[in-house]
Scaffold this motif. Structure first.
Motif, short mmCIF file in Angstrom:
data_model
loop_
_atom_site.label_atom_id
_atom_site.label_comp_id
_atom_site.label_asym_id
_atom_site.label_seq_id
_atom_site.Cartn_x
_atom_site.Cartn_y
_atom_site.Cartn_z
N GLU A 4 0.83 -1.20 0.00
CA GLU A 4 0.00 0.00 0.00
C GLU A 4 0.87 1.25 0.00
O GLU A 4 0.61 2.21 -0.72
CB GLU A 4 -0.94 0.00 1.20
N LYS A 5 1.95 1.22 0.78
CA LYS A 5 2.89 2.35 0.82
C LYS A 5 3.56 2.54 -0.53
O LYS A 5 3.86 3.66 -0.92
CB LYS A 5 3.94 2.13 1.90
N ALA A 6 3.81 1.44 -1.23
CA ALA A 6 4.45 1.50 -2.55
C ALA A 6 3.47 1.84 -3.66
O ALA A 6 3.86 2.08 -4.80
CB ALA A 6 5.14 0.18 -2.86
N GLY A 7 2.19 1.83 -3.34
CA GLY A 7 1.17 2.14 -4.34
C GLY A 7 0.87 0.99 -5.28
O GLY A 7 0.43 1.19 -6.41
N ILE A 8 1.13 -0.23 -4.83
CA ILE A 8 0.88 -1.43 -5.64
C ILE A 8 -0.45 -2.02 -5.20
O ILE A 8 -0.61 -2.46 -4.06
CB ILE A 8 2.01 -2.47 -5.49
N ASP A 9 -1.41 -2.03 -6.12
CA ASP A 9 -2.76 -2.49 -5.78
C ASP A 9 -2.98 -3.98 -6.02
O ASP A 9 -3.55 -4.67 -5.20
CB ASP A 9 -3.81 -1.71 -6.59
N ASP A 10 -2.53 -4.45 -7.14
CA ASP A 10 -2.88 -5.83 -7.54
C ASP A 10 -1.66 -6.75 -7.51
O ASP A 10 -1.23 -7.28 -8.51
CB ASP A 10 -3.53 -5.84 -8.93
N PHE A 11 -1.09 -6.94 -6.35
CA PHE A 11 0.07 -7.81 -6.20
C PHE A 11 -0.28 -9.00 -5.34
O PHE A 11 -0.97 -8.89 -4.33
CB PHE A 11 1.23 -7.06 -5.55
N ARG A 12 0.21 -10.17 -5.78
CA ARG A 12 0.08 -11.40 -5.01
C ARG A 12 1.46 -12.04 -4.94
O ARG A 12 2.28 -11.86 -5.84
CB ARG A 12 -0.90 -12.37 -5.69
N PHE A 13 1.72 -12.81 -3.91
CA PHE A 13 2.99 -13.51 -3.78
C PHE A 13 3.26 -14.36 -5.01
O PHE A 13 4.39 -14.49 -5.45
CB PHE A 13 3.00 -14.38 -2.51
#
Length: 92
Positions: A4-13
């Protein structure tokens, strides 16, 4: 969260596994090795993971450009000439 701090919305492991496999494939690592590194039971699943970008595919074509076809032709003609000479001498 860090994403969230990096502004990444759609990330999964899972995205890391995809990136890992793709980067290995793009650097020429064979699918069998990638499959074992990912822990896949068979190579079919690995094919879904390992994607090539156009640049890595161009590298495969570049290998063909390095072949000296004139040298290969000369060797081929030399061998053919030797076979013809053997055939004409009755020793074949």
């Amino acid at each position: 969260m860090a994403r969230e701090k990096a502004g990444i919305d759609d990330f999964r492991f899972h995205n890391l596994r995809l990136t890992f496999a793709t980067r290995l494939a793009q650097r020429g690592v064979d699918l069998y090795t990638i499959s074992k590194l990912l822990g896949h039971v068979n190579i079919t699943m690995t094919r879904r993971y390992a994607h090539h970008c156009p640049e890595s595919l161009r590298a495969g074509i570049a290998i063909l450009e390095k072949v000296d076809y004139n040298e290969r032709k000369q060797k081929c003609f030399k061998h053919m000439k030797a076979l013809i000479l053997l055939d004409n001498s009755g020793n074949l």
